[in-house]
Design an enzyme around this catalytic site. Structure first.
Site, PDB file in Angstrom:
ATOM      1  N   ASN A   8       0.829  -1.201   0.000  1.00  0.00           N
ATOM      2  CA  ASN A   8       0.000   0.000   0.000  1.00  0.00           C
ATOM      3  C   ASN A   8       0.876   1.268   0.000  1.00  0.00           C
ATOM      4  O   ASN A   8       1.557   1.569   0.985  1.00  0.00           O
ATOM      5  CB  ASN A   8      -0.891  -0.056   1.248  1.00  0.00           C
ATOM      6  CG  ASN A   8      -1.886   1.067   1.319  1.00  0.00           C
ATOM      7  OD1 ASN A   8      -1.574   2.204   0.970  1.00  0.00           O
ATOM      8  ND2 ASN A   8      -3.085   0.773   1.769  1.00  0.00           N
ATOM      9  N   GLY A  10       0.107   4.355   0.221  1.00  0.00           N
ATOM     10  CA  GLY A  10      -0.284   5.339   1.234  1.00  0.00           C
ATOM     11  C   GLY A  10       0.421   5.085   2.557  1.00  0.00           C
ATOM     12  O   GLY A  10       0.896   6.008   3.225  1.00  0.00           O
ATOM     13  N   LYS A  11       0.489   3.808   2.947  1.00  0.00           N
ATOM     14  CA  LYS A  11       1.179   3.461   4.200  1.00  0.00           C
ATOM     15  C   LYS A  11       2.663   3.808   4.095  1.00  0.00           C
ATOM     16  O   LYS A  11       3.257   4.303   5.054  1.00  0.00           O
ATOM     17  CB  LYS A  11       1.077   1.951   4.451  1.00  0.00           C
ATOM     18  CG  LYS A  11      -0.287   1.461   4.877  1.00  0.00           C
ATOM     19  CD  LYS A  11      -0.150  -0.025   5.188  1.00  0.00           C
ATOM     20  CE  LYS A  11      -1.458  -0.656   5.550  1.00  0.00           C
ATOM     21  NZ  LYS A  11      -1.293  -2.105   5.820  1.00  0.00           N
ATOM     22  N   ASP A  61      -0.315  -3.983   9.763  1.00  0.00           N
ATOM     23  CA  ASP A  61      -1.688  -4.404   9.482  1.00  0.00           C
ATOM     24  C   ASP A  61      -2.621  -3.428  10.182  1.00  0.00           C
ATOM     25  O   ASP A  61      -2.446  -3.117  11.367  1.00  0.00           O
ATOM     26  CB  ASP A  61      -1.939  -5.833   9.964  1.00  0.00           C
ATOM     27  CG  ASP A  61      -3.172  -6.421   9.285  1.00  0.00           C
ATOM     28  OD1 ASP A  61      -3.393  -6.121   8.094  1.00  0.00           O
ATOM     29  OD2 ASP A  61      -3.925  -7.156   9.939  1.00  0.00           O
ATOM     30  N   PHE A 169      -5.528   8.099   2.205  1.00  0.00           N
ATOM     31  CA  PHE A 169      -5.884   6.958   1.374  1.00  0.00           C
ATOM     32  C   PHE A 169      -6.958   6.154   2.098  1.00  0.00           C
ATOM     33  O   PHE A 169      -7.341   6.471   3.229  1.00  0.00           O
ATOM     34  CB  PHE A 169      -4.641   6.097   1.099  1.00  0.00           C
ATOM     35  CG  PHE A 169      -4.071   5.423   2.323  1.00  0.00           C
ATOM     36  CD1 PHE A 169      -4.395   4.109   2.622  1.00  0.00           C
ATOM     37  CD2 PHE A 169      -3.219   6.099   3.188  1.00  0.00           C
ATOM     38  CE1 PHE A 169      -3.882   3.477   3.754  1.00  0.00           C
ATOM     39  CE2 PHE A 169      -2.699   5.473   4.322  1.00  0.00           C
ATOM     40  CZ  PHE A 169      -3.040   4.157   4.598  1.00  0.00           C
ATOM     41  N   ASP A 172      -9.754   7.185   4.879  1.00  0.00           N
ATOM     42  CA  ASP A 172      -9.496   8.512   5.453  1.00  0.00           C
ATOM     43  C   ASP A 172     -10.625   9.531   5.213  1.00  0.00           C
ATOM     44  O   ASP A 172     -10.950  10.301   6.125  1.00  0.00           O
ATOM     45  CB  ASP A 172      -8.168   9.078   4.929  1.00  0.00           C
ATOM     46  CG  ASP A 172      -6.965   8.449   5.619  1.00  0.00           C
ATOM     47  OD1 ASP A 172      -7.144   7.818   6.671  1.00  0.00           O
ATOM     48  OD2 ASP A 172      -5.844   8.589   5.097  1.00  0.00           O
ATOM     49  N   ARG A 196      -1.396   4.685  13.053  1.00  0.00           N
ATOM     50  CA  ARG A 196      -0.081   4.313  12.501  1.00  0.00           C
ATOM     51  C   ARG A 196       1.020   5.150  13.158  1.00  0.00           C
ATOM     52  O   ARG A 196       2.061   4.624  13.542  1.00  0.00           O
ATOM     53  CB  ARG A 196      -0.076   4.505  10.976  1.00  0.00           C
ATOM     54  CG  ARG A 196       1.263   4.145  10.310  1.00  0.00           C
ATOM     55  CD  ARG A 196       1.103   3.925   8.821  1.00  0.00           C
ATOM     56  NE  ARG A 196       0.169   2.841   8.565  1.00  0.00           N
ATOM     57  CZ  ARG A 196      -1.092   2.996   8.205  1.00  0.00           C
ATOM     58  NH1 ARG A 196      -1.590   4.208   7.998  1.00  0.00           N
ATOM     59  NH2 ARG A 196      -1.880   1.961   8.032  1.00  0.00           N
TER      60      ARG A 196
HETATM   61  P1  ITT Z   1      -0.828  -4.371   2.873  1.00  0.00           P
HETATM   62  O1  ITT Z   1      -1.558  -5.508   3.562  1.00  0.00           O
HETATM   63  O2  ITT Z   1      -0.017  -4.800   1.705  1.00  0.00           O
HETATM   64  O3  ITT Z   1      -0.040  -3.536   3.846  1.00  0.00           O
HETATM   65  P2  ITT Z   1      -3.472  -3.247   2.605  1.00  0.00           P
HETATM   66  O4  ITT Z   1      -3.971  -1.958   2.040  1.00  0.00           O
HETATM   67  O5  ITT Z   1      -4.225  -4.483   2.250  1.00  0.00           O
HETATM   68  O6  ITT Z   1      -1.920  -3.368   2.247  1.00  0.00           O
HETATM   69  P3  ITT Z   1      -4.294  -3.551   5.373  1.00  0.00           P
HETATM   70  O7  ITT Z   1      -4.811  -4.912   5.179  1.00  0.00           O
HETATM   71  O8  ITT Z   1      -3.569  -3.260   6.643  1.00  0.00           O
HETATM   72  O9  ITT Z   1      -3.368  -3.114   4.169  1.00  0.00           O
HETATM   73  O10 ITT Z   1      -5.386  -2.440   5.259  1.00  0.00           O
HETATM   74  C1  ITT Z   1      -6.699  -2.640   5.603  1.00  0.00           C
HETATM   75  C2  ITT Z   1      -7.572  -1.630   4.965  1.00  0.00           C
HETATM   76  O11 ITT Z   1      -7.619  -0.481   5.771  1.00  0.00           O
HETATM   77  C3  ITT Z   1      -7.190  -1.187   3.556  1.00  0.00           C
HETATM   78  O12 ITT Z   1      -8.392  -1.063   2.826  1.00  0.00           O
HETATM   79  C4  ITT Z   1      -6.534   0.155   3.768  1.00  0.00           C
HETATM   80  O13 ITT Z   1      -6.746   1.039   2.671  1.00  0.00           O
HETATM   81  C5  ITT Z   1      -7.256   0.645   5.015  1.00  0.00           C
HETATM   82  N1  ITT Z   1      -6.372   1.458   5.833  1.00  0.00           N
HETATM   83  C6  ITT Z   1      -5.264   1.056   6.495  1.00  0.00           C
HETATM   84  N2  ITT Z   1      -4.682   2.087   7.106  1.00  0.00           N
HETATM   85  C7  ITT Z   1      -5.423   3.168   6.807  1.00  0.00           C
HETATM   86  C8  ITT Z   1      -5.312   4.526   7.113  1.00  0.00           C
HETATM   87  O14 ITT Z   1      -4.326   5.013   7.820  1.00  0.00           O
HETATM   88  N3  ITT Z   1      -6.250   5.358   6.624  1.00  0.00           N
HETATM   89  C9  ITT Z   1      -7.261   4.901   5.885  1.00  0.00           C
HETATM   90  N4  ITT Z   1      -7.436   3.627   5.540  1.00  0.00           N
HETATM   91  C10 ITT Z   1      -6.513   2.763   5.995  1.00  0.00           C
END
Ligand code: ITT
Length: 210
Positions: A8, A10-11, A61, A169, A172, A196
């Protein structure tokens, strides 16, 4: 070199602005085991990523937990974003729940470098070992036992609102904290209060001493 494990972008932006230059992204899609909690998912991912990269790894996660939906979408946040979409999650909350539609973002960072954590009081994620043992996966249990993982958690409370803002992202735009959505904040503002940012603060203090 520490590898920040996520697909991701954004992360990555948020984490790299927080951690120093010795960190790079590892774009690795680890297996997300099914669990009601983020901890075992992140821990399992960290072990898998470490075996793959053979370098210190930090898995992130995260999820959105809506109080009135008993935490849904929680660990399924990624799947729900891809299928229903973020705006539909707001519509669902608006249709089903009374104001203020409380929710929280949670983040678990899982660190693994193949070494034990002698200086830390609770070094090993025992949940994952228990889950593996319960499955009867003896080899898995042995492997997980051999790879200690340290977890760092962060959460932030807010409420679900109609989408506002262009930044950030994922969820948000529909998550409001103190009058502004996370998508209305700069990366620095969001890091200063977010799930985070809080988990990263705990990690970077510990990592600097390690
Ligand atoms: P990775 O597992 O590869 O890190 P991912 O986007 O699938 O990527 P997650 O399973 O941790 O990561 O994310 C869960 C969901 O929550 C995913 O739809 C993200 O876009 C969302 N998410 C995670 N952190 C967020 C944040 O800080 N702000 C908004 N949405 C977030």
């Amino acid at each position: 070199m520490l590898r920040y494990v996520t697909t991701n972008a954004g992360k990555v932006r948020e984490a790299l602005s927080y951690l120093d230059d010795d960190v790079t992204q590892l774009d690795f899609d680890y297996t997300e085991v099914q669990a009601s909690d983020l901890g075992p998912i992140a821990a399992h991912g960290a072990r898998e990523a470490y075996r793959y990269a053979d370098e210190p790894v930090l898995v992130d996660d995260a999820g959105l937990f809506i109080d009135g939906f008993e935490g849904f979408p929680g660990p399924y946040s990624s799947y729900v974003e891809d299928t229903l979409g973020v705006e539909a999650v707001h519509r669902l909350a608006a249709a089903e729940l009374d104001e203020p539609r409380r929710a929280s973002f949670r983040c678990v960072l899982a660190y693994c470098d193949g070494e034990p954590f002698e200086a830390s009081p609770n070094p090993i994620d025992r949940d994952d070992r228990t889950v593996a043992a319960a499955r009867g996966a003896e080899q898995d249990a042995e492997e997980t036992e051999a790879l200690p993982v340290k977890l760092f958690t962060g959460s932030v409370n807010g409420r679900i609102v109609p989408p506002r803002g262009e930044g950030g992202f994922g969820y948000d735009p529909i998550f409001e904290h103190d009058g502004a959505t996370f998508a209305e904040m700069s990366a620095e503002e969001k890091n200063g209060i977010s799930h985070r940012g809080r988990a990263l603060a705990k990690f970077s203090t510990w990592y600097a001493e390690r």
